[in-house]
Design a protein around this motif. Structure first.
Motif, PDB file in Angstrom:
ATOM      1  N   THR A   1       1.034  -1.329   0.150  1.00 11.08           N
ATOM      2  CA  THR A   1      -0.249   0.062  -0.025  1.00 11.08           C
ATOM      3  C   THR A   1       0.856   1.141  -0.071  1.00 11.08           C
ATOM      4  O   THR A   1       1.793   1.248   0.803  1.00 11.08           O
ATOM      5  CB  THR A   1      -0.963   0.011   1.271  1.00 11.08           C
ATOM      6  OG1 THR A   1      -1.659  -1.201   1.275  1.00 11.08           O
ATOM      7  CG2 THR A   1      -1.844   1.321   1.206  1.00 11.08           C
ATOM      8  N   ALA A   2       0.681   2.273  -0.818  1.00 14.17           N
ATOM      9  CA  ALA A   2       1.199   3.444  -0.851  1.00 14.17           C
ATOM     10  C   ALA A   2       1.050   4.140   0.442  1.00 14.17           C
ATOM     11  O   ALA A   2       0.206   4.192   0.978  1.00 14.17           O
ATOM     12  CB  ALA A   2       0.527   4.247  -2.155  1.00 14.17           C
ATOM     13  N   PRO A   3       2.176   4.921   0.835  1.00 11.47           N
ATOM     14  CA  PRO A   3       2.134   5.805   2.142  1.00 11.47           C
ATOM     15  C   PRO A   3       1.026   6.765   1.954  1.00 11.47           C
ATOM     16  O   PRO A   3       0.556   7.299   0.926  1.00 11.47           O
ATOM     17  CB  PRO A   3       3.468   6.305   1.910  1.00 11.47           C
ATOM     18  CG  PRO A   3       4.513   5.498   1.313  1.00 11.47           C
ATOM     19  CD  PRO A   3       3.522   4.884   0.012  1.00 11.47           C
ATOM     20  N   ALA A   4       0.657   7.285   3.076  1.00 10.94           N
ATOM     21  CA  ALA A   4      -0.174   8.384   3.059  1.00 10.94           C
ATOM     22  C   ALA A   4       0.333   9.594   2.379  1.00 10.94           C
ATOM     23  O   ALA A   4       1.426   9.888   2.453  1.00 10.94           O
ATOM     24  CB  ALA A   4      -0.788   8.733   4.526  1.00 10.94           C
ATOM     25  N   LEU A   5      -0.645  10.333   1.749  1.00  7.60           N
ATOM     26  CA  LEU A   5      -0.209  11.467   1.096  1.00  7.60           C
ATOM     27  C   LEU A   5      -1.278  12.472   1.208  1.00  7.60           C
ATOM     28  O   LEU A   5      -2.454  12.132   0.606  1.00  7.60           O
ATOM     29  CB  LEU A   5       0.142  11.276  -0.491  1.00  7.60           C
ATOM     30  CG  LEU A   5       0.528  12.543  -1.230  1.00  7.60           C
ATOM     31  CD1 LEU A   5       1.995  12.823  -0.775  1.00  7.60           C
ATOM     32  CD2 LEU A   5       0.688  11.847  -2.657  1.00  7.60           C
ATOM     33  N   SER A   6      -1.086  13.703   1.793  1.00  8.17           N
ATOM     34  CA  SER A   6      -2.188  14.552   1.994  1.00  8.17           C
ATOM     35  C   SER A   6      -1.401  15.772   2.067  1.00  8.17           C
ATOM     36  O   SER A   6      -0.725  16.227   3.051  1.00  8.17           O
ATOM     37  CB  SER A   6      -2.910  14.408   3.193  1.00  8.17           C
ATOM     38  OG  SER A   6      -3.780  15.263   3.501  1.00  8.17           O
TER      39      SER A   6
ATOM     40  N   ASP B   1       4.674  20.124  -1.120  1.00  6.53           N
ATOM     41  CA  ASP B   1       5.331  19.388   0.076  1.00  6.53           C
ATOM     42  C   ASP B   1       6.368  20.500   0.281  1.00  6.53           C
ATOM     43  O   ASP B   1       7.675  20.339   0.061  1.00  6.53           O
ATOM     44  CB  ASP B   1       5.922  17.986  -0.615  1.00  6.53           C
ATOM     45  CG  ASP B   1       6.539  17.355   0.692  1.00  6.53           C
ATOM     46  OD1 ASP B   1       6.233  17.889   1.818  1.00  6.53           O
ATOM     47  OD2 ASP B   1       7.502  16.439   0.273  1.00  6.53           O
ATOM     48  N   SER B   2       5.945  21.543   0.911  1.00  9.12           N
ATOM     49  CA  SER B   2       6.899  22.680   1.407  1.00  9.12           C
ATOM     50  C   SER B   2       8.042  22.016   2.416  1.00  9.12           C
ATOM     51  O   SER B   2       9.119  22.767   2.612  1.00  9.12           O
ATOM     52  CB  SER B   2       6.168  23.713   1.911  1.00  9.12           C
ATOM     53  OG  SER B   2       5.053  24.213   0.903  1.00  9.12           O
TER      54      SER B   2
ATOM     55  N   ALA C   1       9.075  10.497   3.415  1.00 11.34           N
ATOM     56  CA  ALA C   1       8.105   9.180   3.806  1.00 11.34           C
ATOM     57  C   ALA C   1       7.931   8.408   2.701  1.00 11.34           C
ATOM     58  O   ALA C   1       7.916   7.119   2.829  1.00 11.34           O
ATOM     59  CB  ALA C   1       6.721   9.912   4.286  1.00 11.34           C
ATOM     60  N   TRP C   2       7.894   8.813   1.340  1.00 13.04           N
ATOM     61  CA  TRP C   2       8.022   8.254   0.197  1.00 13.04           C
ATOM     62  C   TRP C   2       9.238   7.707  -0.196  1.00 13.04           C
ATOM     63  O   TRP C   2       9.436   6.916  -1.138  1.00 13.04           O
ATOM     64  CB  TRP C   2       7.243   8.755  -0.952  1.00 13.04           C
ATOM     65  CG  TRP C   2       6.057   9.022  -0.713  1.00 13.04           C
ATOM     66  CD1 TRP C   2       5.072   9.683   0.212  1.00 13.04           C
ATOM     67  CD2 TRP C   2       4.867   8.123  -1.709  1.00 13.04           C
ATOM     68  NE1 TRP C   2       3.833   9.359  -0.096  1.00 13.04           N
ATOM     69  CE2 TRP C   2       3.541   8.516  -1.258  1.00 13.04           C
ATOM     70  CE3 TRP C   2       4.946   7.592  -2.725  1.00 13.04           C
ATOM     71  CZ2 TRP C   2       2.489   7.899  -1.825  1.00 13.04           C
ATOM     72  CZ3 TRP C   2       3.793   6.948  -3.528  1.00 13.04           C
ATOM     73  CH2 TRP C   2       2.586   7.326  -2.768  1.00 13.04           C
ATOM     74  N   ALA C   3      10.477   7.965   0.611  1.00 14.35           N
ATOM     75  CA  ALA C   3      11.741   7.738   0.278  1.00 14.35           C
ATOM     76  C   ALA C   3      12.427   8.042  -0.910  1.00 14.35           C
ATOM     77  O   ALA C   3      12.949   7.129  -1.836  1.00 14.35           O
ATOM     78  CB  ALA C   3      12.042   6.012   0.549  1.00 14.35           C
TER      79      ALA C   3
END
Length: 183
Positions: A33-38, A118-119, A126-128
Motif C-alpha cells: 500500500t502506498a504511503p499516506a499522501l495529504s 510538499d513545502s 516518507a515516500w523515500a
C-alpha cells in the motif's frame, strides 16, 4: 559574449545529458500500500491520495531545478488528455519550493493536472524519494505497482499499455513484456 558561450557550454555538458537519459518503468517486486499522501494543491485545497481510490494514480515527485522533471511534464499532460474520462489521475508533488515558483513553472509548461506542495519535504522523505523525478504508479486499490527513477515519455504506447492493465475494468494482470518498460 564569452559569458553567454560559457553558460551554453555548461548547459550542454551538465544538463542535456541528463535529459537524454531515460528512466524505466519497473514493476515493484512486492506490492504494498502506498504511503499516506495529504498535501495542499496550488489552489490551497487539501488533496489526499486515498480520495482517488478506484483510479490508477501516477504520483510524481519533482522540482523546478530538475531538468529531467521539466522535460517529462509535457508527456504527462498528453497522457492526462489521452486518459480523459477514464479512471486515471496524476498528482505532481513539488518538493520544498515556493508556491509562486511552482505556479510559474506550471503555467509555463501548461500543466492542468493537480500540483501539490510538499513545502517541508516530509512527504518526499516518507515516500523515500532520493532521485528526481521519481514516479509511482498506484493501482485502483492503493497499491504501488510500478516505479520510475528518472524521466519517462509517459504517453509512449508501451507505458500507456501498462497503465491500462492497472485500470479497474482491465483487471490487475500484467504481461511479461509489461514487467519492465525501457525509455
Amino acid at each position: 559574449m564569452i559569458l553567454r558561450f560559457t553558460s551554453l557550454a555548461l548547459l550542454c555538458v551538465l544538463v542535456l545529458p541528463w535529459m537524454a537519459v531515460g528512466g524505466e518503468l519497473l514493476r515493484h517486486e512486492q506490492e504494498y500500500t502506498a504511503p499516506a499522501l495529504s498535501l495542499p494543491d496550488l489552489g490551497g485545497r487539501q488533496q489526499r491520495l486515498e480520495d482517488y481510490r478506484g483510479q490508477v494514480v501516477l504520483v510524481n515527485f519533482w522540482a523546478t531545478w530538475c531538468p529531467p522533471c521539466l522535460a517529462e511534464m509535457p508527456s504527462m499532460q498528453r497522457l492526462v488528455e489521452a486518459m480523459a474520462g477514464r479512471p486515471f489521475q496524476i498528482l505532481a508533488v513539488n518538493t520544498e519550493e515556493t508556491k509562486s515558483k511552482v505556479w510559474k513553472f506550471k503555467k509555463l509548461l501548461n500543466i492542468s493536472f493537480p500540483t501539490l506542495l510538499d513545502s517541508s519535504g516530509d512527504a518526499t522523505r516518507a515516500w523515500a524519494v532520493d532521485v528526481f523525478p521519481t514516479s509511482y504508479l498506484i493501482d485502483a486499490g492503493g497499491r504501488i505497482q510500478y516505479v520510475s527513477y528518472g524521466a519517462l515519455e509517459w504517453d509512449d504506447a508501451a507505458v500507456v499499455t501498462v497503465i491500462e492493465t492497472l485500470m479497474p475494468d482491465q483487471g490487475a494482470g500484467t504481461t511479461a513484456a509489461a514487467q519492465r518498460v525501457p525509455h
